[in-house]
Motif scaffolding. Structure first.
Motif, PDB file in Angstrom:
ATOM      1  N   HIS A  99       0.833  -1.203   0.000  1.00 36.88           N
ATOM      2  CA  HIS A  99       0.000   0.000   0.000  1.00 36.88           C
ATOM      3  C   HIS A  99       0.873   1.262   0.000  1.00 36.88           C
ATOM      4  N   GLN A 100       1.948   1.249   0.784  1.00 39.61           N
ATOM      5  CA  GLN A 100       2.882   2.379   0.794  1.00 39.61           C
ATOM      6  C   GLN A 100       3.552   2.541  -0.568  1.00 39.61           C
ATOM      7  N   ASN A 101       3.915   1.428  -1.198  1.00 40.97           N
ATOM      8  CA  ASN A 101       4.529   1.485  -2.524  1.00 40.97           C
ATOM      9  C   ASN A 101       3.553   2.058  -3.552  1.00 40.97           C
ATOM     10  N   TRP A 102       2.274   1.700  -3.440  1.00 35.89           N
ATOM     11  CA  TRP A 102       1.264   2.234  -4.350  1.00 35.89           C
ATOM     12  C   TRP A 102       1.151   3.745  -4.184  1.00 35.89           C
ATOM     13  N   ASN A 103       1.146   4.221  -2.946  1.00 35.34           N
ATOM     14  CA  ASN A 103       1.057   5.664  -2.708  1.00 35.34           C
ATOM     15  C   ASN A 103       2.256   6.401  -3.304  1.00 35.34           C
ATOM     16  N   LYS A 104       3.450   5.834  -3.169  1.00 40.75           N
ATOM     17  CA  LYS A 104       4.649   6.443  -3.762  1.00 40.75           C
ATOM     18  C   LYS A 104       4.549   6.462  -5.282  1.00 40.75           C
ATOM     19  N   ALA A 105       4.075   5.368  -5.866  1.00 44.12           N
ATOM     20  CA  ALA A 105       3.970   5.269  -7.319  1.00 44.12           C
ATOM     21  C   ALA A 105       2.937   6.250  -7.876  1.00 44.12           C
ATOM     22  N   VAL A 106       1.819   6.398  -7.188  1.00 45.73           N
ATOM     23  CA  VAL A 106       0.794   7.338  -7.634  1.00 45.73           C
ATOM     24  C   VAL A 106       1.332   8.765  -7.570  1.00 45.73           C
ATOM     25  N   SER A 107       2.086   9.068  -6.538  1.00 46.62           N
ATOM     26  CA  SER A 107       2.694  10.403  -6.438  1.00 46.62           C
ATOM     27  C   SER A 107       3.664  10.643  -7.583  1.00 46.62           C
ATOM     28  N   ALA A 108       4.490   9.665  -7.888  1.00 43.69           N
ATOM     29  CA  ALA A 108       5.451   9.802  -8.987  1.00 43.69           C
ATOM     30  C   ALA A 108       4.724   9.979 -10.314  1.00 43.69           C
ATOM     31  N   GLY A 109       3.688   9.186 -10.555  1.00 45.47           N
ATOM     32  CA  GLY A 109       2.903   9.311 -11.788  1.00 45.47           C
ATOM     33  C   GLY A 109       2.245  10.669 -11.905  1.00 45.47           C
ATOM     34  N   PHE A 110       1.735  11.173 -10.794  1.00 43.16           N
ATOM     35  CA  PHE A 110       1.088  12.492 -10.792  1.00 43.16           C
ATOM     36  C   PHE A 110       2.087  13.593 -11.136  1.00 43.16           C
ATOM     37  N   TYR A 111       3.278  13.532 -10.546  1.00 45.37           N
ATOM     38  CA  TYR A 111       4.279  14.558 -10.830  1.00 45.37           C
ATOM     39  C   TYR A 111       4.804  14.474 -12.256  1.00 45.37           C
ATOM     40  N   ILE A 112       4.887  13.276 -12.802  1.00 45.65           N
ATOM     41  CA  ILE A 112       5.273  13.125 -14.211  1.00 45.65           C
ATOM     42  C   ILE A 112       4.211  13.760 -15.107  1.00 45.65           C
ATOM     43  N   LEU A 113       2.951  13.523 -14.796  1.00 43.25           N
ATOM     44  CA  LEU A 113       1.875  14.129 -15.588  1.00 43.25           C
ATOM     45  C   LEU A 113       1.894  15.648 -15.474  1.00 43.25           C
ATOM     46  N   LEU A 114       2.154  16.173 -14.286  1.00 42.09           N
ATOM     47  CA  LEU A 114       2.262  17.627 -14.135  1.00 42.09           C
ATOM     48  C   LEU A 114       3.416  18.191 -14.948  1.00 42.09           C
ATOM     49  N   PHE A 115       4.546  17.500 -14.938  1.00 41.92           N
ATOM     50  CA  PHE A 115       5.699  17.937 -15.716  1.00 41.92           C
ATOM     51  C   PHE A 115       5.385  17.926 -17.216  1.00 41.92           C
ATOM     52  N   LEU A 116       4.751  16.858 -17.701  1.00 41.33           N
ATOM     53  CA  LEU A 116       4.392  16.787 -19.118  1.00 41.33           C
ATOM     54  C   LEU A 116       3.401  17.876 -19.504  1.00 41.33           C
ATOM     55  N   LEU A 117       2.454  18.152 -18.621  1.00 39.02           N
ATOM     56  CA  LEU A 117       1.491  19.216 -18.873  1.00 39.02           C
ATOM     57  C   LEU A 117       2.193  20.571 -18.934  1.00 39.02           C
ATOM     58  N   PHE A 118       3.132  20.798 -18.031  1.00 39.81           N
ATOM     59  CA  PHE A 118       3.907  22.037 -18.036  1.00 39.81           C
ATOM     60  C   PHE A 118       4.690  22.188 -19.341  1.00 39.81           C
ATOM     61  N   VAL A 119       5.344  21.106 -19.766  1.00 36.42           N
ATOM     62  CA  VAL A 119       6.101  21.141 -21.025  1.00 36.42           C
ATOM     63  C   VAL A 119       5.171  21.434 -22.192  1.00 36.42           C
ATOM     64  N   ASN A 120       3.994  20.810 -22.202  1.00 40.54           N
ATOM     65  CA  ASN A 120       3.032  21.067 -23.268  1.00 40.54           C
ATOM     66  C   ASN A 120       2.570  22.519 -23.294  1.00 40.54           C
ATOM     67  N   ILE A 121       2.314  23.082 -22.135  1.00 38.54           N
ATOM     68  CA  ILE A 121       1.853  24.472 -22.069  1.00 38.54           C
ATOM     69  C   ILE A 121       2.935  25.421 -22.564  1.00 38.54           C
ATOM     70  N   ILE A 122       4.175  25.193 -22.138  1.00 35.74           N
ATOM     71  CA  ILE A 122       5.284  26.036 -22.586  1.00 35.74           C
ATOM     72  C   ILE A 122       5.475  25.897 -24.091  1.00 35.74           C
ATOM     73  N   MET A 123       5.459  24.679 -24.597  1.00 27.79           N
ATOM     74  CA  MET A 123       5.624  24.438 -26.032  1.00 27.79           C
ATOM     75  C   MET A 123       4.498  25.081 -26.829  1.00 27.79           C
ATOM     76  N   TYR A 124       3.278  24.972 -26.326  1.00 30.21           N
ATOM     77  CA  TYR A 124       2.131  25.566 -27.019  1.00 30.21           C
ATOM     78  C   TYR A 124       2.234  27.087 -27.037  1.00 30.21           C
ATOM     79  N   ALA A 125       2.731  27.661 -25.941  1.00 34.60           N
ATOM     80  CA  ALA A 125       2.863  29.122 -25.872  1.00 34.60           C
ATOM     81  C   ALA A 125       3.904  29.639 -26.869  1.00 34.60           C
ATOM     82  N   TYR A 126       4.982  28.895 -27.055  1.00 37.83           N
ATOM     83  CA  TYR A 126       6.058  29.351 -27.946  1.00 37.83           C
ATOM     84  C   TYR A 126       5.864  28.928 -29.395  1.00 37.83           C
TER      85      TYR A 126
END
Length: 72
Positions: free
Chosen positions: A12-39
């Motif tokens: 259960h602890q490993n699942w919580n860590k993995a979900v956090s990592a997946g969430f931060y990866i998605l946030l990073f990809l979204l940030f990259v997409n927004i920056i790329m779209y703006a430029y």
């Protein structure tokens, strides 16, 4: 009747860590997409790709963490 066994506390602890990592990866990809779209006016990664990258990172990282904790 149970089809699946209950997850241990460590799993259960490993699942919580993995979900956090997946969430931060998605946030990073979204940030990259927004920056790329703006430029450039175009997305770097499609929504479909972002979804699958998030799923793969989450389940892959959970798998790795569970394997490491089994070896201990």
């Amino acid at each position: 009747m149970k089809f699946f066994e209950d997850a241990s506390k460590r799993e259960h602890q490993n699942w919580n860590k993995a979900v956090s990592a997946g969430f931060y990866i998605l946030l990073f990809l979204l940030f990259v997409n927004i920056i790329m779209y703006a430029y450039k006016g175009a997305e770097l990664v499609s929504s479909f790709s972002m979804f699958w990258i998030g799923i793969i990172v989450t389940f892959g990282y959970q798998f790795i963490l569970n394997r490491k904790s089994e070896k201990k």
